[in-house]
Design an enzyme around this catalytic site. Structure first.
Site, short mmCIF file in Angstrom:
data_model
loop_
_atom_site.label_atom_id
_atom_site.label_comp_id
_atom_site.label_asym_id
_atom_site.label_seq_id
_atom_site.Cartn_x
_atom_site.Cartn_y
_atom_site.Cartn_z
N TYR A 218 -65.43 -4.50 -15.53
CA TYR A 218 -64.36 -3.92 -16.33
C TYR A 218 -64.53 -2.41 -16.48
O TYR A 218 -65.63 -1.92 -16.70
CB TYR A 218 -64.33 -4.59 -17.72
CG TYR A 218 -63.29 -3.99 -18.65
CD1 TYR A 218 -61.98 -4.45 -18.62
CD2 TYR A 218 -63.61 -2.94 -19.52
CE1 TYR A 218 -61.02 -3.89 -19.44
CE2 TYR A 218 -62.65 -2.39 -20.35
CZ TYR A 218 -61.36 -2.86 -20.31
OH TYR A 218 -60.40 -2.32 -21.12
N THR B 111 -22.00 -3.68 10.21
CA THR B 111 -23.32 -3.15 10.59
C THR B 111 -23.11 -1.64 10.59
O THR B 111 -22.03 -1.15 10.92
CB THR B 111 -23.79 -3.63 11.98
OG1 THR B 111 -22.84 -3.19 12.95
CG2 THR B 111 -23.89 -5.16 12.04
N HIS B 112 -24.14 -0.92 10.18
CA HIS B 112 -24.03 0.55 10.01
C HIS B 112 -22.90 0.91 9.04
O HIS B 112 -22.35 2.01 9.10
CB HIS B 112 -23.78 1.26 11.34
CG HIS B 112 -24.66 0.80 12.45
ND1 HIS B 112 -25.86 1.38 12.76
CD2 HIS B 112 -24.51 -0.23 13.33
CE1 HIS B 112 -26.42 0.75 13.78
NE2 HIS B 112 -25.62 -0.25 14.15
N GLU C 32 -24.86 0.01 -11.49
CA GLU C 32 -25.62 1.23 -11.18
C GLU C 32 -26.99 1.22 -11.86
O GLU C 32 -27.98 1.69 -11.30
CB GLU C 32 -24.83 2.46 -11.64
CG GLU C 32 -23.59 2.71 -10.81
CD GLU C 32 -22.72 3.79 -11.44
OE1 GLU C 32 -22.77 4.93 -10.97
OE2 GLU C 32 -22.00 3.49 -12.42
N ASN D 162 -16.00 2.44 -14.68
CA ASN D 162 -17.23 2.69 -13.92
C ASN D 162 -18.14 1.46 -13.89
O ASN D 162 -18.28 0.76 -14.90
CB ASN D 162 -17.98 3.87 -14.53
CG ASN D 162 -17.19 5.16 -14.42
OD1 ASN D 162 -16.46 5.36 -13.45
ND2 ASN D 162 -17.29 6.02 -15.42
N SER E 210 -14.59 6.39 -18.92
CA SER E 210 -15.07 7.76 -18.92
C SER E 210 -14.54 8.45 -20.17
O SER E 210 -13.42 8.17 -20.61
CB SER E 210 -14.56 8.48 -17.67
OG SER E 210 -14.53 9.88 -17.89
N ASN F 24 -63.48 -8.40 -22.80
CA ASN F 24 -63.17 -8.31 -21.37
C ASN F 24 -62.58 -9.61 -20.82
O ASN F 24 -61.57 -9.60 -20.11
CB ASN F 24 -64.41 -7.89 -20.57
CG ASN F 24 -64.88 -6.50 -20.95
OD1 ASN F 24 -64.18 -5.77 -21.66
ND2 ASN F 24 -66.06 -6.12 -20.49
N LYS G 142 -51.14 -2.89 -18.74
CA LYS G 142 -50.07 -3.60 -19.44
C LYS G 142 -48.71 -2.89 -19.46
O LYS G 142 -47.69 -3.54 -19.18
CB LYS G 142 -50.53 -3.98 -20.85
CG LYS G 142 -51.55 -5.12 -20.84
CD LYS G 142 -52.26 -5.25 -22.15
CE LYS G 142 -53.76 -5.20 -22.13
NZ LYS G 142 -54.50 -4.28 -21.32
N LYS H 69 -10.63 5.93 -15.47
CA LYS H 69 -11.89 5.49 -14.88
C LYS H 69 -12.36 4.14 -15.42
O LYS H 69 -12.11 3.78 -16.56
CB LYS H 69 -13.00 6.52 -15.14
CG LYS H 69 -12.92 7.75 -14.28
CD LYS H 69 -13.04 7.48 -12.78
CE LYS H 69 -14.47 7.26 -12.36
NZ LYS H 69 -15.27 8.51 -12.42
N SER I 207 -54.70 0.90 -27.95
CA SER I 207 -53.66 0.27 -27.14
C SER I 207 -52.76 -0.64 -27.97
O SER I 207 -51.86 -1.27 -27.44
CB SER I 207 -54.31 -0.54 -26.00
OG SER I 207 -55.25 -1.45 -26.52
N GLN J 293 -57.07 -0.91 -19.15
CA GLN J 293 -56.20 -1.06 -20.32
C GLN J 293 -54.77 -0.60 -20.00
O GLN J 293 -53.81 -1.07 -20.61
CB GLN J 293 -56.78 -0.24 -21.48
CG GLN J 293 -55.96 -0.27 -22.74
CD GLN J 293 -56.76 0.23 -23.92
OE1 GLN J 293 -57.56 -0.50 -24.49
NE2 GLN J 293 -56.58 1.49 -24.30
#
Ligand code: ARG
Length: 467
Positions: free
Chosen positions: A323, A161-162, A296, A291, A283, A116, A331, A289, A29, A328
């Site tokens: 344990y 709303t909606h 995003e 963006n 772009s 441990n 992480k 463009k 690890s 392990q």
């Protein structure tokens, strides 16, 4: 070629060095848990100081060990140690290097502990630091939101709303909604921190130890409130990591919603905001463009953070005490989620600080969609004493008429409104504008500039105390 030969050629080569090479690979690890080096050294120093104080190791050996650990810390600071998968993890790398530096005395460090309780302690320390970093970041985001909200207490925009225009709200109020989310996120992280602040060191492998250790001393040295109460639980508990990931998931979910609003608002049909160059990209084919990539990616990262949370839930479910090596795998999801979250908080803070709000576009949109129809109905109730259900009906007819004539509600002439209901008089026009609408919503937590100013003042006070 026989089937057997074929399958050998598929995977047999892997075993050229015998299974132990594969075993080493699956077991190691170090590639990721080296991120715990600081906490590993910190915990080892606390442990060896306690061993010396309890006369479990000599003062001389303890001093040599502490000095060696400081040198290893300096080596990590300067670029790290060479890695050997046979040494598995950060704990064995540090101990091995310690033996090279200080000789056989190094072997006394691991008295009365196990990897441990060691890893449980190191990881808690790491998550605690991660929480502190997130709390700092969220403080910054809250400050940015309050600052921008303060500039836009009177700026009207459509409330949805909606995703349909519903009623006018103020931009300050909208931004302060995210302030409330960030405030709750901080309280979740703070709760997680308080709950996890107990020290597992001294639980040893699973059953505790017969050495006369002082768990209160190590807990105190490491800034924990107290030692954990049950050795089995101490080495098998990863609730602190799950608490972190769950708080992170909820926080990321909030960030993704703000990111989504910026993405929508930056689109041409909305045009509510212009994102700063610093958070936009062009772009490679369409020169016009611009963006909203950063927003995003924040929206996208939230999915990965939630995925990390689910990954650790899946790792832990059904594990018997105490344990197991499965743990392990705790992480990587936490490291990944933390890196993504820290970046997302910073990016959203930067965007909130530097976005341009296009108040004119927001006003035009707020005035569309007969957004003050509720105000007309409320006027019929409050001034003309009409029951709300009936008022709703009358207002519906007014909206239909406005639609037929292709005008806004307040552009209908009084006689047209009176012909819908004779109880209407000219004072109706006082409530039909979007400004009048937002001004009127003075209830606690409402969108009226006066109410938003009040909340901003409270927020400023809270942030002042935070410092
Ligand atoms: N690298 C291990 C982990 O992260 C440390 C604990 C190893 N304990 C053991 N009994 N093999 O979980």
């Amino acid at each position: 070629m026989s089937r057997k030969d074929n399958s050998n050629s598929m995977w047999g080569g892997r075993f050229a060095e015998g299974p132990s090479a594969l075993m080493r690979e699956i077991n190691a690890s170090i590639s990721f848990d080296k991120r715990l080096w600081r906490q590993d050294i910190q915990a080892s120093k606390a442990h060896v100081a306690m061993l010396a104080a309890q006369r479990i190791v000599s003062g001389e050996d303890a001093a040599a060990i502490a000095d060696g650990l400081d040198r290893i810390a300096a080596e990590y600071e300067a670029g790290g140690l060479s890695e050997d998968p046979a040494l598995e993890d950060i704990h064995m790398h540090v101990e091995h290097r310690l033996a090279e530096l200080v000789g056989p005395a190094a072997g006394r460090l691991h008295t009365a502990r196990s990897r441990n309780d060691q890893v449980a302690t190191d990881f808690r320390l790491w998550v605690r630091d991660a929480i502190d970093e997130v709390l700092d970041g969220l403080s910054g985001l809250r400050r940015a939101l309050v600052r921008r909200a303060g500039d836009h207490v009177e700026t009207v925009m459509p409330g949805f709303t909606h995703l349909q225009v519903a009623q006018p709200v103020t931009l300050g109020h909208h931004l302060m909604a995210y302030y409330e989310m960030a405030r709750r996120d901080m309280s979740r992280f703070a709760d997680a921190r308080a709950r996890m602040n107990e020290c597992p060191l001294g639980a040893a492998a699973l059953a505790g130890t017969g050495f006369p250790i002082d768990r209160r001393a190590t807990a105190q040295t490491l800034g924990f409130d107290r030692p954990t109460a049950n050795s089995l639980d101490s080495v098998s508990d990863r609730d602190f990591a799950l608490d972190y990931l769950m708080a992170a998931t909820q926080c990321a979910l909030h960030l993704s919603r703000l990111a989504e609003e910026f993405i929508l608002w930056a689109s041409q049909p909305f045009g509510f905001v212009t994102l700063p160059d610093a958070y936009s990209t062009g772009s490679s084919i369409m020169p016009q463009k611009r963006n909203p990539d950063a927003a995003e990616l924040v929206r996208g990262h939230s999915g990965r953070i939630a995925g990390a949370m689910v990954a650790l839930v899946m790792t832990m479910k059904g594990l018997p005490l105490a344990y197991s090596k499965d743990m392990q795998d705790d992480k990587p999801p936490v490291f990944e989620a933390h890196d993504l979250l820290a970046l997302s908080i910073a990016a959203m803070t930067g965007m909130v600080e530097s976005v341009t709000f296009n108040a004119d576009r927001m006003r035009i949109a707020a005035e569309a969609g007969h957004s003050t129809a509720t105000d007309l109905a409320d006027w019929l109730v409050q001034v003309a004493g009409i029951p709300f259900r009936e008022a709703h009906h009358i207002t519906g007819r007014a909206v239909r008429l406005a639609e037929e004539r292709n005008v806004r509600l307040w552009e209908l002439p009084l006689d047209a409104l009176v012909s819908i209901d004779p109880r209407i008089d000219a004072s109706i026009f006082d409530v039909l504008s979007v400004d009048a609408s937002v001004q009127s919503r003075t209830s606690h937590g409402g969108t009226a500039p006066s109410a938003v100013r009040e909340r901003i003042a409270e927020a400023q006070k809270a942030l002042e105390m935070d410092r």
